[in-house]
Design a protein around this motif. Structure first.
Motif, PDB file in Angstrom:
ATOM      1  N   UNK A  49       0.821  -1.208   0.000  1.00 12.72           N
ATOM      2  CA  UNK A  49       0.000   0.000   0.000  1.00 12.72           C
ATOM      3  C   UNK A  49       0.859   1.263   0.000  1.00 12.72           C
ATOM      4  N   UNK A  50       1.861   1.314   0.846  1.00  8.65           N
ATOM      5  CA  UNK A  50       2.670   2.528   0.928  1.00  8.65           C
ATOM      6  C   UNK A  50       3.443   2.765  -0.367  1.00  8.65           C
ATOM      7  N   UNK A  51       3.976   1.694  -0.978  1.00  3.94           N
ATOM      8  CA  UNK A  51       4.685   1.848  -2.256  1.00  3.94           C
ATOM      9  C   UNK A  51       3.741   2.357  -3.340  1.00  3.94           C
ATOM     10  N   UNK A  52       2.530   1.821  -3.362  1.00  4.23           N
ATOM     11  CA  UNK A  52       1.569   2.246  -4.385  1.00  4.23           C
ATOM     12  C   UNK A  52       1.250   3.730  -4.268  1.00  4.23           C
ATOM     13  N   UNK A  53       0.980   4.188  -3.050  1.00  2.00           N
ATOM     14  CA  UNK A  53       0.555   5.579  -2.902  1.00  2.00           C
ATOM     15  C   UNK A  53       1.718   6.564  -2.975  1.00  2.00           C
ATOM     16  N   UNK A  80      -3.830   5.452   6.586  1.00  2.00           N
ATOM     17  CA  UNK A  80      -3.148   6.692   6.170  1.00  2.00           C
ATOM     18  C   UNK A  80      -3.733   7.358   4.933  1.00  2.00           C
ATOM     19  N   UNK A  81      -4.435   6.614   4.074  1.00  2.00           N
ATOM     20  CA  UNK A  81      -4.829   7.158   2.771  1.00  2.00           C
ATOM     21  C   UNK A  81      -6.341   7.350   2.612  1.00  2.00           C
ATOM     22  N   UNK A  82      -7.113   7.022   3.625  1.00  2.00           N
ATOM     23  CA  UNK A  82      -8.562   6.984   3.459  1.00  2.00           C
ATOM     24  C   UNK A  82      -9.280   8.110   4.192  1.00  2.00           C
ATOM     25  N   UNK A 112      -0.483  -4.037  17.151  1.00  2.00           N
ATOM     26  CA  UNK A 112      -0.574  -4.157  15.697  1.00  2.00           C
ATOM     27  C   UNK A 112      -0.226  -2.821  15.031  1.00  2.00           C
ATOM     28  N   UNK A 113      -0.713  -1.740  15.625  1.00  2.00           N
ATOM     29  CA  UNK A 113      -0.377  -0.426  15.079  1.00  2.00           C
ATOM     30  C   UNK A 113       1.112  -0.134  15.221  1.00  2.00           C
ATOM     31  N   UNK A 114       1.690  -0.565  16.322  1.00  2.00           N
ATOM     32  CA  UNK A 114       3.123  -0.340  16.535  1.00  2.00           C
ATOM     33  C   UNK A 114       3.955  -0.958  15.413  1.00  2.00           C
ATOM     34  N   UNK A 115       3.565  -2.145  14.939  1.00  2.00           N
ATOM     35  CA  UNK A 115       4.287  -2.782  13.836  1.00  2.00           C
ATOM     36  C   UNK A 115       4.181  -1.938  12.579  1.00  2.00           C
ATOM     37  N   UNK A 121       4.624   6.237   6.453  1.00  2.00           N
ATOM     38  CA  UNK A 121       3.248   6.643   6.163  1.00  2.00           C
ATOM     39  C   UNK A 121       2.350   6.441   7.375  1.00  2.00           C
ATOM     40  N   UNK A 122       2.612   5.393   8.134  1.00  2.00           N
ATOM     41  CA  UNK A 122       1.824   5.107   9.328  1.00  2.00           C
ATOM     42  C   UNK A 122       2.347   5.899  10.527  1.00  2.00           C
ATOM     43  N   UNK A 123       3.664   5.983  10.647  1.00  2.00           N
ATOM     44  CA  UNK A 123       4.249   6.719  11.766  1.00  2.00           C
ATOM     45  C   UNK A 123       3.811   8.172  11.766  1.00  2.00           C
ATOM     46  N   UNK A 124       3.521   8.715  10.583  1.00  2.00           N
ATOM     47  CA  UNK A 124       3.103  10.110  10.490  1.00  2.00           C
ATOM     48  C   UNK A 124       1.774  10.367  11.182  1.00  2.00           C
ATOM     49  N   UNK A 125       0.994   9.298  11.408  1.00  2.00           N
ATOM     50  CA  UNK A 125      -0.293   9.454  12.100  1.00  2.00           C
ATOM     51  C   UNK A 125      -0.141   9.412  13.614  1.00  2.00           C
ATOM     52  N   UNK A 126       1.059   9.086  14.096  1.00  2.00           N
ATOM     53  CA  UNK A 126       1.300   9.080  15.534  1.00  2.00           C
ATOM     54  C   UNK A 126       1.106   7.704  16.141  1.00  2.00           C
TER      55      UNK A 126
END
Length: 258
Positions: A49-53, A80-82, A112-115, A121-126
């Motif tokens: 997902x992150x590579x695609x976006x 992150x994208x929705x 699960x979120x920590x992984x 892209x995910x870390x940017x959400x905190x």
């Protein structure tokens, strides 16, 4: 019960006791900690997902997780994208569980979120995306086979351990994969996961059906409606429960020509 065999009894998705599915029992057996198989699935799909976006930046999209059950990490993968994520499930018990989790999800899901936060892209959400999750995610009671009436509605999708876990029928398995993929817009990235050679499973004292599929069957069913499809077999037999030989994760893009 009449004299029909279990194979015949469980042939149809509608015959399984979905409203008696026990989401708390399911979470207790599967998601109180992160299994190695789930961590590998998360890693694969996170990268996809992150590579695609990163390659296709654009406006925020609408995502769907088909047959969410009592599993939140597919929604995490799309977060992150929705601007909106639909958690679709036909079980009233599961929908009630999901509604509670959307409002304030339980602490076991933090690991699960920590992984996921190993990716920027995910870390940017905190470290705690509960507010965003509450704003973006909605549960919906519905049957995946009705998604054919909503073709092309979503631009990002997941379907984990669903198509092979709703009946004993290979025809229904293939139809479930088709309905999921047809619900996605052309070019939409997706990910799906499957139990390999599953013989059925118990949740909260109720038996639920399964269709016996292998990696080749999974790939062939997806290839009809997708491109750039990749699959990976992972895990060992009977780690989560008895009666299966491993897991399969598949990912790719919705084919606009199918």
């Amino acid at each position: 019960m009449d004299s029909r065999s279990r194979e015949e009894v469980w042939q149809l998705n509608t015959e399984a006791p979905w409203d008696h599915f026990d989401p708390l029992d399911y979470v207790d057996h599967n998601y109180l900690s992160v299994l190695a198989e789930d961590e590998e699935i998360i890693s694969v799909v996170r990268s996809h997902f992150s590579d695609h976006f990163q390659k296709n930046p654009g406006p925020v999209v609408q995502g769907i997780d088909v047959g969410s059950g009592a599993n939140l990490y597919p929604a995490f993968l799309m977060l992150p994208w929705c601007e909106k994520i639909t958690l679709l499930d036909r079980s009233s018990a599961n929908v009630r569980y999901l509604e509670r989790q959307v409002d304030q999800y339980d602490s076991n899901w933090d690991q699960f979120w920590d992984i996921l936060c190993g990716n920027g892209s995910y870390a940017a959400l905190g470290g705690d995306p509960r507010e965003r999750f509450r704003r973006v995610v909605r549960s919906e009671k519905g049957d995946l086979f009705d998604l054919l009436r909503r073709e092309g509605c979503w631009s990002l999708g997941t379907m984990f351990f669903v198509a092979e876990s709703l009946s004993t029928s290979h025809e229904k398995f293939e139809s479930a994969v088709e309905c999921f993929l047809r619900s996605l817009a052309p070019g939409a990235p997706f990910a799906a996961a499957f139990m390999e050679h599953s013989k059925g499973y118990w949740v909260g004292g109720n038996l639920f059906p399964a269709c016996d599929v292998n990696e080749l069957q999974v790939r062939e069913s997806i290839n009809r409606y997708a491109r750039d499809v990749k699959t990976r077999r992972l895990g060992q037999p009977n780690v989560v429960r008895e009666g299966y030989t491993g897991m399969i994760v598949a990912w790719g893009l919705r084919n606009p020509d199918a």
